[in-house]
Motif scaffolding. Structure first.
Motif, short mmCIF file in Angstrom:
data_model
loop_
_atom_site.label_atom_id
_atom_site.label_comp_id
_atom_site.label_asym_id
_atom_site.label_seq_id
_atom_site.Cartn_x
_atom_site.Cartn_y
_atom_site.Cartn_z
N GLU A 4 0.87 -1.67 0.24
CA GLU A 4 -0.26 0.48 0.46
C GLU A 4 0.64 1.52 -0.02
O GLU A 4 0.40 2.31 -0.44
CB GLU A 4 -0.78 -0.23 0.93
N ARG A 5 1.96 1.42 0.73
CA ARG A 5 2.91 2.42 0.72
C ARG A 5 4.23 2.12 -0.40
O ARG A 5 4.39 3.43 -0.15
CB ARG A 5 3.16 2.53 2.56
N LEU A 6 4.72 1.08 -0.28
CA LEU A 6 5.71 1.05 -0.87
C LEU A 6 6.20 0.11 -2.77
O LEU A 6 4.80 -0.92 -2.59
CB LEU A 6 6.74 0.37 0.16
N ASN A 7 6.63 0.44 -3.42
CA ASN A 7 7.71 -0.04 -3.87
C ASN A 7 8.94 -1.01 -3.66
O ASN A 7 9.82 0.01 -3.32
CB ASN A 7 7.38 0.80 -5.60
N LEU A 8 9.16 -2.13 -4.34
CA LEU A 8 9.78 -2.59 -4.54
C LEU A 8 10.42 -2.47 -5.99
O LEU A 8 9.48 -3.19 -6.49
CB LEU A 8 10.32 -3.81 -3.78
N ARG A 9 11.66 -2.64 -6.28
CA ARG A 9 12.23 -2.31 -7.76
C ARG A 9 13.65 -2.85 -7.57
O ARG A 9 14.85 -2.24 -6.65
CB ARG A 9 12.05 -1.26 -8.52
N THR A 10 13.93 -2.88 -8.84
CA THR A 10 16.24 -3.18 -8.91
C THR A 10 16.31 -1.86 -9.36
O THR A 10 15.35 -0.91 -9.61
CB THR A 10 16.11 -4.33 -10.45
N PHE A 11 17.28 -1.48 -8.41
CA PHE A 11 18.34 -0.58 -8.89
C PHE A 11 18.68 -0.26 -10.12
O PHE A 11 18.89 -1.10 -10.97
CB PHE A 11 19.53 -0.89 -8.50
N LYS A 12 18.45 0.98 -11.16
CA LYS A 12 18.73 1.37 -12.15
C LYS A 12 20.17 2.56 -11.54
O LYS A 12 20.43 2.60 -10.51
CB LYS A 12 17.30 2.54 -12.03
N LEU A 13 20.50 2.66 -12.62
CA LEU A 13 21.73 4.42 -12.85
C LEU A 13 21.32 5.31 -11.86
O LEU A 13 22.27 5.91 -11.75
CB LEU A 13 21.91 3.96 -13.91
N LEU A 62 15.32 -1.55 -4.77
CA LEU A 62 15.61 -0.48 -4.14
C LEU A 62 14.13 0.14 -3.40
O LEU A 62 12.93 -1.12 -3.61
CB LEU A 62 15.31 0.73 -5.21
N ILE A 63 13.39 0.58 -2.58
CA ILE A 63 12.59 0.01 -1.97
C ILE A 63 12.07 2.25 -1.57
O ILE A 63 12.79 2.59 -0.99
CB ILE A 63 12.48 0.07 -0.09
N GLU A 64 11.15 2.13 -2.24
CA GLU A 64 10.54 3.72 -2.56
C GLU A 64 9.01 3.86 -2.08
O GLU A 64 8.77 2.85 -2.12
CB GLU A 64 10.75 4.09 -3.99
N GLU A 73 14.95 2.98 1.93
CA GLU A 73 15.66 1.63 2.02
C GLU A 73 16.14 0.98 0.99
O GLU A 73 15.74 0.69 -0.82
CB GLU A 73 14.98 1.27 2.97
N LEU A 74 17.43 -0.08 1.00
CA LEU A 74 17.66 -1.22 0.38
C LEU A 74 17.55 -2.39 1.07
O LEU A 74 18.10 -2.36 2.00
CB LEU A 74 19.45 -1.32 0.06
N ILE A 91 18.33 1.25 5.82
CA ILE A 91 17.15 2.21 5.77
C ILE A 91 17.90 3.78 6.39
O ILE A 91 18.85 3.55 7.14
CB ILE A 91 15.70 2.00 6.94
N LEU A 92 17.98 4.34 5.38
CA LEU A 92 17.86 6.09 5.74
C LEU A 92 17.52 6.41 7.22
O LEU A 92 16.52 6.68 7.46
CB LEU A 92 17.10 7.37 4.33
N ASP A 93 18.09 6.72 7.85
CA ASP A 93 17.62 7.21 9.34
C ASP A 93 15.81 7.70 9.55
O ASP A 93 15.72 8.03 10.49
CB ASP A 93 18.75 7.39 10.34
#
Length: 163
Positions: A4-13, A62-64, A73-74, A91-93
């Protein structure tokens, strides 16, 4: 993959700035024994992940935030050299305490256990209380302690994970 709140996707440049920020955040990396990373290293790392994992479920994500696309987050679920599946995250603090890491880990573990029966492992520094609490919440059980590295190792069996 999404919640509901997050996308999980592979990293891009284009995510290199986020990875650079994450890799060089002293609070986030308090319990990691790594030096500061250069932008060049981050670019190479993303290229390595993309060539090595090739968009399989076992990957570095990458979690956005779903609404704003802000990276937070990673998270990874990968097969290590010893053939064990390992879960890890950073995850960023500024995003700590909002449940993002728990939400992302839960989604990734659900997808993994739909297709696999192998145990999942995780390691954390013995003083990283927040990580230990998260692993416990997810159903991981401590299986080993390393005095040499002051590290705790955890294991999750499919039957211990409540989907």
């Amino acid at each position: 993959m999404t919640t509901e709140r997050l996308n999980l996707r592979t990293f891009k440049l284009i995510d290199r700035d986020f990875l650079y920020e994450l890799d060089n955040n002293k609070v986030v990396n308090k319990f990691r024994s790594t030096d500061e990373r250069t932008m060049h290293f981050c670019i190479e790392q993303i290229n390595n992940w993309n060539s090595r994992y090739n968009n399989d479920l076992l990957n570095v994500y990458l979690i956005e935030l779903r609404k704003t696309k802000v990276p937070v987050e990673l998270i990874f679920l990968v097969r290590k050299d010893n053939n064990r599946i390992e879960l890890g995250y950073r995850i960023l603090d500024i995003h700590w305490g909002r449940g993002y890491c728990s939400e992302a880990c839960t989604l990734l573990l659900i997808e993994y256990f739909k297709r696999n029966n192998d145990n999942v492992y995780a390691e954390t520094h013995a003083e990283n209380i927040n990580s230990i609490k998260l692993l416990s919440k997810l159903g991981f059980k401590e299986i080993e302690y390393s005095w040499e590295y002051n590290c705790r190792e955890f294991q999750l069996e499919k039957t211990q994970f409540s989907m």
